[in-house]
Design an enzyme around this catalytic site. Structure first.
Site, PDB file in Angstrom:
ATOM      1  N   PHE A 180       0.836  -1.202   0.000  1.00  0.00           N
ATOM      2  CA  PHE A 180       0.000   0.000   0.000  1.00  0.00           C
ATOM      3  C   PHE A 180       0.870   1.251   0.000  1.00  0.00           C
ATOM      4  O   PHE A 180       1.821   1.360   0.780  1.00  0.00           O
ATOM      5  CB  PHE A 180      -0.892  -0.037   1.246  1.00  0.00           C
TER       6      PHE A 180
ATOM      7  N   SER B 110       2.696  -6.793   1.955  1.00  0.00           N
ATOM      8  CA  SER B 110       1.575  -6.070   2.555  1.00  0.00           C
ATOM      9  C   SER B 110       0.323  -6.221   1.702  1.00  0.00           C
ATOM     10  O   SER B 110      -0.190  -7.328   1.528  1.00  0.00           O
ATOM     11  CB  SER B 110       1.970  -4.603   2.753  1.00  0.00           C
ATOM     12  N   MET B 111      -0.194  -5.129   1.152  1.00  0.00           N
ATOM     13  CA  MET B 111      -1.364  -5.208   0.287  1.00  0.00           C
ATOM     14  C   MET B 111      -1.070  -6.113  -0.915  1.00  0.00           C
ATOM     15  O   MET B 111      -1.940  -6.831  -1.397  1.00  0.00           O
ATOM     16  CB  MET B 111      -1.751  -3.813  -0.189  1.00  0.00           C
TER      17      MET B 111
ATOM     18  N   TRP C 107      -1.484  -8.325   3.988  1.00  0.00           N
ATOM     19  CA  TRP C 107      -2.666  -7.670   4.556  1.00  0.00           C
ATOM     20  C   TRP C 107      -3.856  -7.976   3.662  1.00  0.00           C
ATOM     21  O   TRP C 107      -3.783  -7.854   2.434  1.00  0.00           O
ATOM     22  CB  TRP C 107      -2.447  -6.163   4.630  1.00  0.00           C
TER      23      TRP C 107
ATOM     24  N   ASP D 251       5.027  -6.845  13.761  1.00  0.00           N
ATOM     25  CA  ASP D 251       4.171  -6.170  12.781  1.00  0.00           C
ATOM     26  C   ASP D 251       2.968  -5.539  13.473  1.00  0.00           C
ATOM     27  O   ASP D 251       2.143  -6.236  14.060  1.00  0.00           O
ATOM     28  CB  ASP D 251       3.711  -7.179  11.728  1.00  0.00           C
TER      29      ASP D 251
ATOM     30  N   HIS E   7       6.564  -4.777   9.988  1.00  0.00           N
ATOM     31  CA  HIS E   7       5.780  -4.901   8.759  1.00  0.00           C
ATOM     32  C   HIS E   7       6.615  -4.560   7.534  1.00  0.00           C
ATOM     33  O   HIS E   7       6.386  -5.099   6.447  1.00  0.00           O
ATOM     34  CB  HIS E   7       4.571  -3.967   8.839  1.00  0.00           C
TER      35      HIS E   7
END
Length: 307
Positions: free
Chosen positions: A108, A176-177, A201, A222, A254
């Site tokens: 992200f 992540s995203m 995520w 994280d 993270h």
């Protein structure tokens, strides 16, 4: 008398056909002995034509670079559709034939530069690697998943290195995203050989539909995608029959996947080799289950692997 002596000589002289048969039999036996002595490597190649590079060691999979010299080429966002362009890293030599490939998405608000370190590192071990930018930095995992697949299609069908890629041996990674997107991509395209979400995520916590061998990487520190609400439920929801693993990094955040990291590289490489290349030489680094260490808080997995 002369006829009698001639008959005796002919009786003692083997026929040409028998002599040739004997020579061929001896040659076959010698070849068999030679193959017995030399066959292990040859049989391994015959059994798995996708092995690339020398036999791995712990030092080689932890090294910053593998045995292949690499090149890279930029892909403009203006030249593609479905994703935002990126950079392709690939082994320079074509002597070994085609390679498996992996596309990697950033997280992200991030760009491909955040995961660029994985490009030459994995490519030098015998993969074509495509680190991509996304259409926007704010899109969600389902969009990231579609973009990963669009990038794979571009890589195998239109890119300048498409002839170097084996389109039947593909994988996805993401941070992540983008990690959540790698799960989405594997859900949509079950033919993928490997998926690796890095501190992933996603609002969807359950993935019983996945048929792709998946290595879930989380971080014990994280606070953006805590392992208790992301990586752990991702892993636990995967089918019990699936080849899967959960690696929790110790002393990590993270954003640990945004910098060169030996533990991430070591196990990601082993996972990609094992399942994209079906290279069982890397099984030793995944099974038995790695123990906790200075860099590993926890590791779970299905061993031995079935694929």
């Amino acid at each position: 008398m002369q006829q009698h002596l001639l008959a005796r000589r002919q009786a003692r002289r083997p026929s040409r056909s028998r002599t040739l048969t004997g020579l061929l039999t001896a040659a076959a036996a010698t070849a068999g002995l030679l193959l017995t002595g030399l066959a292990p490597g040859a049989q391994a190649v015959a059994a798995n034509p996708y092995e690339r590079g020398p036999a791995p060691t712990n030092a080689s999979i932890e090294a910053g670079r593998g045995s292949y010299a690499t090149s890279q080429t930029s892909v403009s966002s203006l030249a593609v559709s479905g994703f935002g362009g990126g950079t392709i890293y690939y082994p320079t030599s074509t002597a070994d034939g085609t390679f498996g490939a992996v596309v990697i998405s950033p997280g992200f608000t991030a760009y491909q530069s955040s995961i660029a370190w994985l490009g030459p590192r994995l490519a030098s071990q015998g993969f074509v690697v495509f680190t991509i930018d996304t259409n926007t930095t704010l899109d969600q995992p389902d969009s990231r998943g579609r973009q990963l697949l669009s990038a794979l299609d571009y890589l195998t069908q239109r890119s300048s290195v498409r002839t170097r890629v084996d389109a039947s041996r593909l994988g996805v990674m993401g941070h992540s995203m983008g990690g959540g997107g790698s799960l989405e991509a594997a859900k949509s395209r079950t033919s993928l050989k490997a998926a690796i979400p890095l501190t992933g995520w996603n609002t969807d916590k359950t993935w019983p539909e996945l048929r792709t061998p998946t290595l879930v990487v989380g971080a014990d520190g994280d606070t953006v995608a805590p392992v208790a609400s992301h990586s752990e439920p991702f892993y636990q929801s995967l089918p019990g029959s699936l080849d899967k693993a959960y690696l929790e990094l110790r002393g990590a955040s993270h954003f640990t996947p945004n910098s060169s990291n030996t533990t991430i590289a070591k196990y990601s490489l082993s996972w990609l080799k094992r399942f994209i290349d079906n290279d069982t030489r890397y099984e030793q680094f995944l099974c038995p289950i790695p123990r906790p260490s200075l860099t590993i808080a926890e590791y779970r997995g299905t061993c031995p692997h079935t694929s």
